[in-house]
Design a protein around this motif. Sequence first.
Motif, mmCIF file in Angstrom:
data_model
loop_
_atom_site.group_PDB
_atom_site.id
_atom_site.type_symbol
_atom_site.label_atom_id
_atom_site.label_comp_id
_atom_site.label_asym_id
_atom_site.label_seq_id
_atom_site.Cartn_x
_atom_site.Cartn_y
_atom_site.Cartn_z
ATOM 1 N N TYR A 1 -14.466 -38.096 9.580
ATOM 2 C CA TYR A 1 -13.647 -36.891 9.583
ATOM 3 C C TYR A 1 -12.554 -36.979 8.525
ATOM 4 O O TYR A 1 -12.317 -36.019 7.783
ATOM 5 N N GLY A 2 -11.872 -38.133 8.455
ATOM 6 C CA GLY A 2 -10.776 -38.264 7.508
ATOM 7 C C GLY A 2 -11.219 -38.053 6.076
ATOM 8 O O GLY A 2 -10.572 -37.336 5.303
ATOM 9 N N VAL A 3 -12.347 -38.656 5.697
ATOM 10 C CA VAL A 3 -12.845 -38.530 4.323
ATOM 11 C C VAL A 3 -13.296 -37.102 4.040
ATOM 12 O O VAL A 3 -12.960 -36.517 2.998
ATOM 13 N N LEU A 4 -14.057 -36.508 4.952
ATOM 14 C CA LEU A 4 -14.567 -35.159 4.726
ATOM 15 C C LEU A 4 -13.438 -34.129 4.725
ATOM 16 O O LEU A 4 -13.468 -33.168 3.953
ATOM 17 N N ARG A 5 -12.438 -34.326 5.569
ATOM 18 C CA ARG A 5 -11.282 -33.424 5.565
ATOM 19 C C ARG A 5 -10.510 -33.579 4.251
ATOM 20 O O ARG A 5 -10.028 -32.598 3.686
ATOM 21 N N TRP A 6 -10.378 -34.813 3.768
ATOM 22 C CA TRP A 6 -9.702 -35.067 2.498
ATOM 23 C C TRP A 6 -10.385 -34.288 1.372
ATOM 24 O O TRP A 6 -9.746 -33.642 0.553
ATOM 25 N N VAL A 7 -11.728 -34.336 1.341
ATOM 26 C CA VAL A 7 -12.491 -33.623 0.314
ATOM 27 C C VAL A 7 -12.313 -32.116 0.464
ATOM 28 O O VAL A 7 -12.053 -31.397 -0.510
ATOM 29 N N ALA A 8 -12.446 -31.617 1.687
ATOM 30 C CA ALA A 8 -12.369 -30.174 1.918
ATOM 31 C C ALA A 8 -11.009 -29.602 1.551
ATOM 32 O O ALA A 8 -10.914 -28.438 1.126
ATOM 33 N N GLU A 9 -9.962 -30.403 1.695
ATOM 34 C CA GLU A 9 -8.616 -29.914 1.407
ATOM 35 C C GLU A 9 -8.430 -29.521 -0.056
ATOM 36 O O GLU A 9 -7.554 -28.726 -0.376
ATOM 37 N N TYR A 10 -9.248 -30.050 -0.959
ATOM 38 C CA TYR A 10 -9.141 -29.685 -2.368
ATOM 39 C C TYR A 10 -9.641 -28.262 -2.623
ATOM 40 O O TYR A 10 -9.407 -27.706 -3.699
ATOM 41 N N PHE A 11 -10.336 -27.689 -1.655
ATOM 42 C CA PHE A 11 -10.834 -26.319 -1.789
ATOM 43 C C PHE A 11 -10.062 -25.335 -0.911
ATOM 44 O O PHE A 11 -10.321 -24.143 -0.951
ATOM 45 N N ARG A 12 -9.133 -25.828 -0.128
ATOM 46 C CA ARG A 12 -8.392 -25.001 0.820
ATOM 47 C C ARG A 12 -6.942 -24.851 0.354
ATOM 48 O O ARG A 12 -6.343 -25.804 -0.132
ATOM 49 N N SER A 13 -6.396 -23.661 0.497
ATOM 50 C CA SER A 13 -4.991 -23.470 0.151
ATOM 51 C C SER A 13 -4.150 -24.347 1.057
ATOM 52 O O SER A 13 -4.199 -24.199 2.289
ATOM 53 N N PRO A 14 -3.391 -25.289 0.488
ATOM 54 C CA PRO A 14 -2.691 -26.274 1.326
ATOM 55 C C PRO A 14 -1.518 -25.685 2.072
ATOM 56 O O PRO A 14 -0.894 -24.719 1.641
ATOM 57 N N ASP A 15 -1.228 -26.273 3.226
ATOM 58 C CA ASP A 15 -0.072 -25.902 4.025
ATOM 59 C C ASP A 15 1.108 -26.775 3.636
ATOM 60 O O ASP A 15 0.943 -27.965 3.337
ATOM 61 N N ALA A 16 2.299 -26.201 3.666
ATOM 62 C CA ALA A 16 3.487 -26.965 3.306
ATOM 63 C C ALA A 16 3.792 -28.025 4.349
ATOM 64 O O ALA A 16 4.018 -29.180 4.044
ATOM 65 N N GLY A 17 3.786 -27.651 5.629
ATOM 66 C CA GLY A 17 4.019 -28.608 6.696
ATOM 67 C C GLY A 17 5.430 -29.163 6.692
ATOM 68 O O GLY A 17 6.301 -28.752 5.932
ATOM 69 N N ILE A 18 5.656 -30.149 7.529
ATOM 70 C CA ILE A 18 7.002 -30.677 7.690
ATOM 71 C C ILE A 18 7.358 -31.701 6.626
ATOM 72 O O ILE A 18 8.504 -32.088 6.494
ATOM 73 N N PHE A 19 6.363 -32.146 5.827
ATOM 74 C CA PHE A 19 6.649 -33.137 4.801
ATOM 75 C C PHE A 19 6.719 -32.520 3.408
ATOM 76 O O PHE A 19 6.714 -33.230 2.421
ATOM 77 N N GLY A 20 6.734 -31.197 3.327
ATOM 78 C CA GLY A 20 6.759 -30.572 2.019
ATOM 79 C C GLY A 20 5.350 -30.442 1.458
ATOM 80 O O GLY A 20 4.373 -30.821 2.072
#
Length: 265
Positions: free
Chosen positions: A215-234
């Motif tokens: 999950y961690g690796v596939l989510r990492w890859v998918a995040e490059y195609f998804r508009s990122p969220d700012a979240g609490i860490f900027g």
Amino acid sequence: MLIHPQFDPVAVSLGPLSVHWYGLMYLVAFLQFWWLGRYRIMHHAQISQAGWTVQQLDDLLFYGVLGVIIGGRLGQVLFYEPGHYLTQPLEILAVWRGGMSFHGGFLGVLLAMMLYGRKNGRNWLEITDFIAPLVPLGLAAGRIGNFINGELWGRPADPSLPWAMVFPWVDHVPRHPSQIYQAGLEGLLLFIVLWMYSSHRRPRGAVSGVFLIGYGVLRWVAEYFRSPDAGIFGLSYTVSMGQWLSLPMIAVGIIFVIVANRQRS
């Protein structure tokens, strides 16, 4: 270039009662968990030999539902939109509108499984090894719910990409339908890997470890195609909030696999 259909978020209306597509996707997720769990109990010798029963599966599902909903919502509030929910606290309860964090739900399920294990005298890793292959298709259903809701859209894409999609309420820029990418990667692909891996007897903790790494690796890859969220860490263009939260999953998964295989040897 495609245009998002802009589905009505309400699937069925019966008088004052409205059933949302997002809620139906969660129902699908829980039902497939139950069905696949029954299949594993009835057809996988190592599962039945470990003493798992359909009644225990029903109890696990109850604990899991609470963990997913409470943890997923609190994760969305704390990890991704603390400022918004601080000003609109009543919206925290409006789960039918979407807005559920996987990582929050994951932590909620882990806590729920700890409580189940303590109550029933089962080892925590034994429980997570059992449920890990039952989870990915439920994640796929949730991502389809995201797509229907038109949320978590992707980054801008090359207009020549055949499946590039415009989300009209965002802008008129062609984007990656990242919800579908995640349904395929974290959902279908991870399910196939885990189902095949867990079909043979594995040392305790190994299946859980493969889930965390996968999950961690596939989510990492998918995040490059998804508009990122700012979240609490900027916000960093290269490392998104979802990727930060996936790093400890990958690290812990590697540790689980190493320890599990050392114990077997």
